[in-house]
Design a protein around this motif. Sequence first.
Motif, mmCIF file in Angstrom:
data_model
loop_
_atom_site.group_PDB
_atom_site.id
_atom_site.type_symbol
_atom_site.label_atom_id
_atom_site.label_comp_id
_atom_site.label_asym_id
_atom_site.label_seq_id
_atom_site.Cartn_x
_atom_site.Cartn_y
_atom_site.Cartn_z
ATOM 1 N N ALA A 29 18.268 89.602 -24.692
ATOM 2 C CA ALA A 29 17.512 89.573 -23.830
ATOM 3 C C ALA A 29 18.228 87.525 -23.865
ATOM 4 N N ARG A 30 17.695 87.237 -23.302
ATOM 5 C CA ARG A 30 18.084 85.813 -23.733
ATOM 6 C C ARG A 30 16.542 85.106 -23.099
ATOM 7 N N ARG A 31 16.724 83.532 -22.957
ATOM 8 C CA ARG A 31 15.197 83.270 -23.122
ATOM 9 C C ARG A 31 15.864 82.461 -21.785
ATOM 10 N N ASP A 32 14.478 82.083 -20.817
ATOM 11 C CA ASP A 32 15.144 81.841 -18.829
ATOM 12 C C ASP A 32 15.974 80.791 -19.101
ATOM 13 N N ARG A 33 16.443 79.796 -17.578
ATOM 14 C CA ARG A 33 16.890 78.426 -17.461
ATOM 15 C C ARG A 33 15.720 77.899 -17.431
ATOM 16 N N VAL A 34 14.924 78.538 -16.580
ATOM 17 C CA VAL A 34 13.760 76.719 -16.646
ATOM 18 C C VAL A 34 12.838 77.096 -18.060
ATOM 19 N N ASP A 35 13.191 77.931 -19.180
ATOM 20 C CA ASP A 35 12.179 77.781 -20.698
ATOM 21 C C ASP A 35 13.077 76.768 -20.829
#
Length: 175
Positions: A162-168
């Motif tokens: 699970a990874r944070r989204d690029r936008v975040d």
Amino acid sequence: MGSLHPLLDARFSPAAFDPAREATADDVELLLEAARRAPSAGNSQPWAFVVGRRGDDVHRELVRHLAGSSARWAPDASLLVANLSHRLVEETDWEYSEFALYDLGQAVAHMTIQAQALGLAARQFRAFDRDGIAAAFAVPPHWEVTTLTAFGRPGTARGAVARRDRVDLVWVPER
Ligand SMILES: Cc1cc2nc3c(=O)[nH]c(=O)nc-3n(C[C@H](O)[C@H](O)[C@H](O)COP(=O)(O)O)c2cc1C
């Protein structure tokens, strides 16, 4: 969007290693050279590495200090490397460099990508006895055994992470 560099795209931290894969002396030299080329604050190069190849005494000693969790998979790694950062000026409590941990992490990142190019995956980890390794290798108090890296051929396929989204990742100040 274009494609990510294949070495970055394929990188993952294996949860198991192939106990048949040997690392060569040349592999070790290239990993150290990759670390050596990393940038650092003021060119302080605040890093050092304890390098064990499976089958040698250093690897055996590092294995003795693994935590229960890492002892399940790390001994099979072709290489176990203790990553040391130069934290303090000797015999003072002054920080050697406020960026020492940052710089060490960057050197280790260089090593992981060079390893990937050599067909060796890397799992960095904290699950070990820091004081035990410091004592076993006579690491003085102004150096810190920050992390270990296990290098080897993956013994498992990459799982979902699970990874944070690029936008975040782009900081937007609250108003
Ligand atoms: C500083 C650091 C400490 C870590 N410590 C552990 C650990 O103690 N045990 C472990 O299994 N994985 C450890 N990891 C691996 C991370 O869990 C892993 O990098 C993360 O889940 C992302 O997965 P990926 O590297 O496959 O993309 C550590 C990674 C880093 C960078």
